[in-house]
Design a protein around this motif. Structure first.
Motif, short mmCIF file in Angstrom:
data_model
loop_
_atom_site.label_atom_id
_atom_site.label_comp_id
_atom_site.label_asym_id
_atom_site.label_seq_id
_atom_site.Cartn_x
_atom_site.Cartn_y
_atom_site.Cartn_z
N THR A 359 -83.32 11.45 0.84
CA THR A 359 -83.34 10.35 -0.12
C THR A 359 -82.49 10.67 -1.35
N ALA A 360 -82.62 11.89 -1.85
CA ALA A 360 -81.84 12.30 -3.02
C ALA A 360 -80.35 12.27 -2.72
N TYR A 361 -79.96 12.76 -1.53
CA TYR A 361 -78.56 12.72 -1.14
C TYR A 361 -78.06 11.28 -1.06
N GLY A 362 -78.91 10.38 -0.53
CA GLY A 362 -78.51 8.98 -0.41
C GLY A 362 -78.28 8.33 -1.76
N ILE A 363 -79.15 8.62 -2.72
CA ILE A 363 -78.99 8.06 -4.07
C ILE A 363 -77.71 8.58 -4.71
N ALA A 364 -77.48 9.89 -4.58
CA ALA A 364 -76.27 10.48 -5.17
C ALA A 364 -75.01 9.95 -4.49
N GLY A 365 -75.10 9.71 -3.19
CA GLY A 365 -73.95 9.17 -2.46
C GLY A 365 -73.57 7.79 -2.94
N ARG A 366 -74.57 6.92 -3.13
CA ARG A 366 -74.28 5.57 -3.63
C ARG A 366 -73.67 5.63 -5.01
N ASP A 367 -74.19 6.50 -5.87
CA ASP A 367 -73.63 6.64 -7.22
C ASP A 367 -72.18 7.09 -7.17
N ARG A 368 -71.88 8.02 -6.28
CA ARG A 368 -70.51 8.55 -6.18
C ARG A 368 -69.55 7.46 -5.70
N VAL A 369 -69.98 6.69 -4.73
CA VAL A 369 -69.13 5.61 -4.22
C VAL A 369 -68.85 4.58 -5.30
N GLU A 370 -69.88 4.17 -6.02
CA GLU A 370 -69.69 3.16 -7.06
C GLU A 370 -68.73 3.65 -8.15
N ALA A 371 -68.81 4.94 -8.46
CA ALA A 371 -67.99 5.48 -9.54
C ALA A 371 -66.54 5.69 -9.13
N MET A 372 -66.29 6.00 -7.85
CA MET A 372 -64.96 6.49 -7.47
C MET A 372 -64.30 5.78 -6.30
N TYR A 373 -65.08 5.13 -5.43
CA TYR A 373 -64.50 4.70 -4.16
C TYR A 373 -64.63 3.21 -3.86
N SER A 374 -65.01 2.39 -4.82
CA SER A 374 -64.96 0.95 -4.56
C SER A 374 -63.49 0.56 -4.41
N TRP A 375 -63.23 -0.50 -3.64
CA TRP A 375 -61.84 -0.91 -3.45
C TRP A 375 -61.21 -1.40 -4.75
N ASP A 376 -62.02 -1.93 -5.65
CA ASP A 376 -61.47 -2.34 -6.94
C ASP A 376 -61.00 -1.12 -7.73
N GLU A 377 -61.75 -0.02 -7.65
CA GLU A 377 -61.34 1.21 -8.33
C GLU A 377 -60.08 1.78 -7.68
N VAL A 378 -60.04 1.78 -6.35
CA VAL A 378 -58.87 2.29 -5.64
C VAL A 378 -57.64 1.43 -5.94
N ALA A 379 -57.84 0.10 -5.98
CA ALA A 379 -56.72 -0.79 -6.30
C ALA A 379 -56.22 -0.55 -7.72
N ALA A 380 -57.13 -0.28 -8.65
CA ALA A 380 -56.71 -0.01 -10.02
C ALA A 380 -55.86 1.26 -10.08
N ARG A 381 -56.25 2.27 -9.33
CA ARG A 381 -55.46 3.51 -9.28
C ARG A 381 -54.09 3.26 -8.65
N THR A 382 -54.10 2.47 -7.57
CA THR A 382 -52.85 2.15 -6.90
C THR A 382 -51.92 1.36 -7.82
N GLU A 383 -52.51 0.44 -8.56
CA GLU A 383 -51.72 -0.36 -9.49
C GLU A 383 -51.06 0.53 -10.56
N LEU A 384 -51.75 1.56 -11.00
CA LEU A 384 -51.16 2.50 -11.95
C LEU A 384 -49.88 3.11 -11.39
N VAL A 385 -49.92 3.46 -10.11
CA VAL A 385 -48.73 4.02 -9.47
C VAL A 385 -47.61 3.00 -9.43
N TYR A 386 -47.93 1.78 -9.00
CA TYR A 386 -46.93 0.72 -8.92
C TYR A 386 -46.30 0.45 -10.29
#
Length: 404
Positions: A359-386
């Motif tokens: 359960t603890a791993y699952g909570i931490a995993g969701r937090d990590r995804v929201e902070a770093m791996y949402s497609w909106d976050e990835v798109a923002a990083r990609t846009e910086l490159v563009y």
């Protein structure tokens, strides 16, 4: 910005689960949609692999898909597409002569080749994402590698010609440097996950055993499903659900092999080959698991662990490639040695015996995804490159590196 994406074999419109349809299709579709949400004009160029396909399609997410006439209008294995890349490149060049994009983002090595050929007579910058490297595939598959013999040389050429290489993980950067490509033109921009579709709350598929392991991927030996089956005798009272493969599993040689392995080990009654599962149904299946296992021999990135983490499910993964970036050992899951069923069995048994830890791993995993791996976050990083390229500069790689 006007963004041209090139994904020669991996159409964002394809049905997932086939031999050549997987993570890259999801990546291209999701990144394109997220960039549209950020106000960009996105066109994805993919090969026309059916006679009935229209030349141009506008998707519900707002990006366009252009079906490029290169080679026969029929399904062709991706390892046989190289001879058609010159024709693909000529089509792109003609398109871009009429209306040049601000940036080209090519996906996979053959798309990179077609883009380089098309852009040589213009000054359109190219961002290239490999998704997988021929050097790594050859190292792990040896004589079983079906890639064209020119692949590594072409990958090196694309890396030299591209303006920026967008690697998906730190391990890939090391591989690129070993190929002789410049570290200072490489940035790390990871893949992402749909955090709206994949979430903690929602339906859960019923199960028939006290505990469940779910594993997802194309039915290929390198995905490590046989290792999971071999580990199952060490994990009692647990069923294993393997998702992926062609619509007809009875005719698939790898499916038959996996069932034979399960039979020989006496665990056939605890192994279920689920075949293809609609993407919209995948979250409910992942949420039904006590643990999601992703144990390939090698993996350029791997989206499934992110999808599991987004659903709040702990992950057991091979300590290879991009999995060492996404899964934090002892925080969001467990990393284990690849191709080692005994080590895998111990990791699964230990985690399943401690539900609070899971359960603890699952909570931490969701937090990590929201902070770093949402497609909106990835798109923002990609846009910086563009935008850096549009301004004639490269965004420093430390601004885009995945934090640990």
């Amino acid at each position: 910005m006007r963004i041209a994406m090139v994904s020669e074999h991996a159409s964002p419109l394809a049905v997932l689960g086939g031999a050549d349809a997987g993570g890259q299709n999801v990546h291209v579709a999701s990144l394109a949609a997220a960039l549209v949400r950020r106000g960009h004009d996105v066109v994805v160029h993919t090969r026309r692999d059916g006679e009935a396909l229209p030349g141009r399609v506008t998707t519900p997410d707002g990006y366009e898909v252009v079906h490029v006439p290169a080679g026969p209008p029929a399904e062709v294995p991706k390892d046989e597409l190289l001879p058609h890349m010159a024709e693909f490149g000529r089509f792109l060049h003609e398109q871009w002569q009429e209306k040049a994009p601000d940036v080209v983002h090519s996906h996979f090595w053959m798309s990179g080749l077609a883009s380089v050929l098309a852009a040589r007579r213009s000054r359109v910058p190219i961002v290239h994402t490999y998704h997988a490297l021929g050097t790594v595939k050859r190292r792990h598959q040896g004589a079983d590698d079906t890639s064209p013999p020119q692949r590594v040389a072409v990958e090196r050429l694309v890396g030299q010609e591209a303006t920026v290489i967008a690697a998906t993980c730190a391990d890939e950067v090391r591989e690129l440097v070993a190929m002789g490509l410049r570290r200072d033109k490489t940035v790390v921009v990871p893949c992402g996950v749909d955090t709206d579709l994949f979430g903690v709350a929602g339906p859960v598929v019923p199960r028939s055993a006290p505990r469940r392991i779910v594993s997802v991927g194309r039915l290929l030996p390198r995905k490590g499903f046989a290792d999971l089956i071999a580990a199952l005798p060490m994990v009692p009272d647990t069923e294993l659900v393997i998702v992926g493969g062609p619509p007809d599993l009875t005719a698939d040689p790898e499916a038959r092999r996996l069932l034979a392995v399960a039979q020989s080990l006496g665990v056939a009654d605890r192994v279920q080959l689920a075949g293809q599962v609609a993407r919209t149904d995948m979250p409910a299946l992942l949420r039904s698991a006590d643990v999601v296992a992703c144990v390939p021999w090698y993996e350029p990135f791997g989206i499934v662990p992110l999808e599991a983490m987004a659903c709040g499910v702990p992950v057991v993964a091979s300590e290879v490639g991009g999995l060492t970036d996404t899964v934090v050992d002892g925080v969001t899951g467990v990393l284990t040695a690849p191709r080692d069923p005994r080590a895998l069995g111990r990791a699964l048994r230990t985690l399943l015996a401690d539900p609070s830890r899971g359960t603890a791993y699952g909570i931490a995993g969701r937090d990590r995804v929201e902070a770093m791996y949402s497609w909106d976050e990835v798109a923002a990083r990609t846009e910086l490159v563009y935008r850096g390229l549009a301004a004639g500069r490269l965004v420093p790689t430390d601004r885009l590196a995945v934090a640990r």
